[in-house]
Design a protein around this motif. Structure first.
Motif, PDB file in Angstrom:
ATOM      1  N   ARG A 108       0.830  -1.206   0.000  1.00 19.60           N
ATOM      2  CA  ARG A 108       0.000   0.000   0.000  1.00 19.60           C
ATOM      3  C   ARG A 108       0.866   1.259   0.000  1.00 19.60           C
ATOM      4  O   ARG A 108       0.582   2.223  -0.717  1.00 19.60           O
ATOM      5  CB  ARG A 108      -0.913   0.000   1.221  1.00 19.60           C
ATOM      6  N   GLY A 109       1.893   1.258   0.823  1.00 17.78           N
ATOM      7  CA  GLY A 109       2.738   2.439   0.930  1.00 17.78           C
ATOM      8  C   GLY A 109       3.547   2.695  -0.320  1.00 17.78           C
ATOM      9  O   GLY A 109       3.640   3.842  -0.781  1.00 17.78           O
ATOM     10  N   VAL A 110       4.143   1.649  -0.878  1.00 20.48           N
ATOM     11  CA  VAL A 110       4.931   1.812  -2.102  1.00 20.48           C
ATOM     12  C   VAL A 110       4.036   2.259  -3.256  1.00 20.48           C
ATOM     13  O   VAL A 110       4.407   3.117  -4.059  1.00 20.48           O
ATOM     14  CB  VAL A 110       5.662   0.495  -2.454  1.00 20.48           C
ATOM     15  N   ARG A 111       2.840   1.694  -3.312  1.00 16.91           N
ATOM     16  CA  ARG A 111       1.908   2.090  -4.382  1.00 16.91           C
ATOM     17  C   ARG A 111       1.495   3.560  -4.228  1.00 16.91           C
ATOM     18  O   ARG A 111       1.418   4.298  -5.218  1.00 16.91           O
ATOM     19  CB  ARG A 111       0.682   1.179  -4.349  1.00 16.91           C
ATOM     20  N   ALA A 112       1.248   3.978  -3.001  1.00 13.31           N
ATOM     21  CA  ALA A 112       0.876   5.381  -2.775  1.00 13.31           C
ATOM     22  C   ALA A 112       2.018   6.325  -3.129  1.00 13.31           C
ATOM     23  O   ALA A 112       1.791   7.453  -3.581  1.00 13.31           O
ATOM     24  CB  ALA A 112       0.466   5.576  -1.315  1.00 13.31           C
ATOM     25  N   ALA A 113       3.258   5.853  -2.942  1.00 12.40           N
ATOM     26  CA  ALA A 113       4.422   6.713  -3.203  1.00 12.40           C
ATOM     27  C   ALA A 113       4.825   6.739  -4.673  1.00 12.40           C
ATOM     28  O   ALA A 113       5.343   7.747  -5.155  1.00 12.40           O
ATOM     29  CB  ALA A 113       5.605   6.244  -2.360  1.00 12.40           C
ATOM     30  N   THR A 114       4.590   5.640  -5.378  1.00 11.83           N
ATOM     31  CA  THR A 114       5.099   5.538  -6.752  1.00 11.83           C
ATOM     32  C   THR A 114       4.024   5.610  -7.829  1.00 11.83           C
ATOM     33  O   THR A 114       4.348   5.833  -8.995  1.00 11.83           O
ATOM     34  CB  THR A 114       5.863   4.215  -6.944  1.00 11.83           C
ATOM     35  N   TYR A 115       2.774   5.404  -7.444  1.00 13.28           N
ATOM     36  CA  TYR A 115       1.702   5.340  -8.432  1.00 13.28           C
ATOM     37  C   TYR A 115       0.583   6.291  -8.014  1.00 13.28           C
ATOM     38  O   TYR A 115      -0.370   5.892  -7.345  1.00 13.28           O
ATOM     39  CB  TYR A 115       1.187   3.899  -8.549  1.00 13.28           C
ATOM     40  N   PRO A 116       0.686   7.551  -8.384  1.00 16.38           N
ATOM     41  CA  PRO A 116      -0.271   8.573  -7.933  1.00 16.38           C
ATOM     42  C   PRO A 116      -1.717   8.275  -8.307  1.00 16.38           C
ATOM     43  O   PRO A 116      -2.644   8.755  -7.639  1.00 16.38           O
ATOM     44  CB  PRO A 116       0.218   9.849  -8.632  1.00 16.38           C
ATOM     45  N   ASP A 117      -1.945   7.489  -9.371  1.00 17.34           N
ATOM     46  CA  ASP A 117      -3.314   7.204  -9.806  1.00 17.34           C
ATOM     47  C   ASP A 117      -4.024   6.195  -8.920  1.00 17.34           C
ATOM     48  O   ASP A 117      -5.221   5.977  -9.063  1.00 17.34           O
ATOM     49  CB  ASP A 117      -3.315   6.685 -11.245  1.00 17.34           C
TER      50      ASP A 117
END
Length: 257
Positions: free
Chosen positions: A210-219
């Motif tokens: 969840r955290g990596v996705r929030a940091a790397t994938y703004p969409d």
């Protein structure tokens, strides 16, 4: 010798031990590459369709990183602790100033270097082969490091209680495979039964993803936690879980065999 000197010496020993095992070096980097080639470049994603891999390529970056952040510490630490037990090495370790926590910290540092290099390779290949559009957030560094600490602790637990080195590797695979696919890495919560959500929230890998996705994938549709940015909030949760896992892993390492 100071604590820093003891940890540094053991880290150097662990690194040299790793690079001498050419098969281990090869598969540490080869496995995630194959995964990216198969699922990212050959199968590809279909953002307009449904089912597995229906999201844009950038959505799956946490999953690809999770392969090395999860499996490498579990298998390496599990087998390393088990090998030390079988070789009566912890009995010798007990006669030195090096504590169990320092030994585990040194092994964790070795894993951090290995996984850091593998993560750079993975990010480059994901962008090159899948065309994923991602933001290279500085938060990636602490996420990878904290994830390594967490799963090194879990790996130490497996190696301490498994009855053999083969048993430790089998246990790491039995735990790692379900976590890899059921921690919001490749499969979203919407694709899982509603009753399964509490179990997903028990996995440390979920907070990594969840955290990596929030940091790397703004969409990505990431919800804030108590008004805190999800990339920061999930990192905080992961840090707490990593501290607990590391402490339990260090304590589980036997003083004698």
């Amino acid at each position: 010798m100071s604590r820093l000197g003891r940890v540094g010496a053991e880290t150097g020993t662990g690194w040299r031990s790793f690079v001498r095992r050419r098969t281990a070096v090869f598969f540490t980097f080869f496995f995630p590459i194959i995964l990216i080639v198969i699922f990212g470049a050959l199968v590809r994603t279909d953002p307009t369709g449904g089912g597995l891999f229906a999201e844009p390529p950038g959505y799956y970056v946490p999953g690809y990183l999770a392969v090395v952040v999860l499996f490498t510490p579990l298998s390496r630490m599990g087998s390393e602790v088990s090998r030390h037990r079988e070789g009566k090495r912890f009995e010798k370790l007990a006669t030195t100033p090096l504590s169990r926590g320092e030994w585990l910290l040194a092994q964790t540092l070795v894993n951090a270097v290995i996984i850091g290099l593998a993560s750079l390779l993975i990010l480059g290949l994901v962008v090159l082969l899948t065309g994923a559009e991602i933001a290279f957030s500085p938060l990636l560094v602490p996420y990878v490091l904290v994830g390594v600490v967490c799963f090194c602790g879990v790996g130490a637990l497996l190696g301490s209680y498994a009855d053999s080195q083969d048993g430790a590797i089998a246990a790491s695979n039995a735990i790692g495979l379900p976590l890899l696919f059921l921690s919001e890495t490749f499969i979203s919560l919407e694709q899982l039964p509603g009753w399964f959500e509490p179990l997903v929230n028990l996995s440390p890998l979920t907070y990594f993803a969840r955290g990596v996705r929030a940091a790397t994938y703004p969409d990505a549709a990431a919800q804030s936690l108590a008004g805190v940015d999800p990339s920061i909030a999930n990192l905080g949760i992961l840090i707490v879980l990593a501290a607990v896992a590391f402490a339990l892993g260090a304590r589980s390492i036997p003083r004698t065999d």
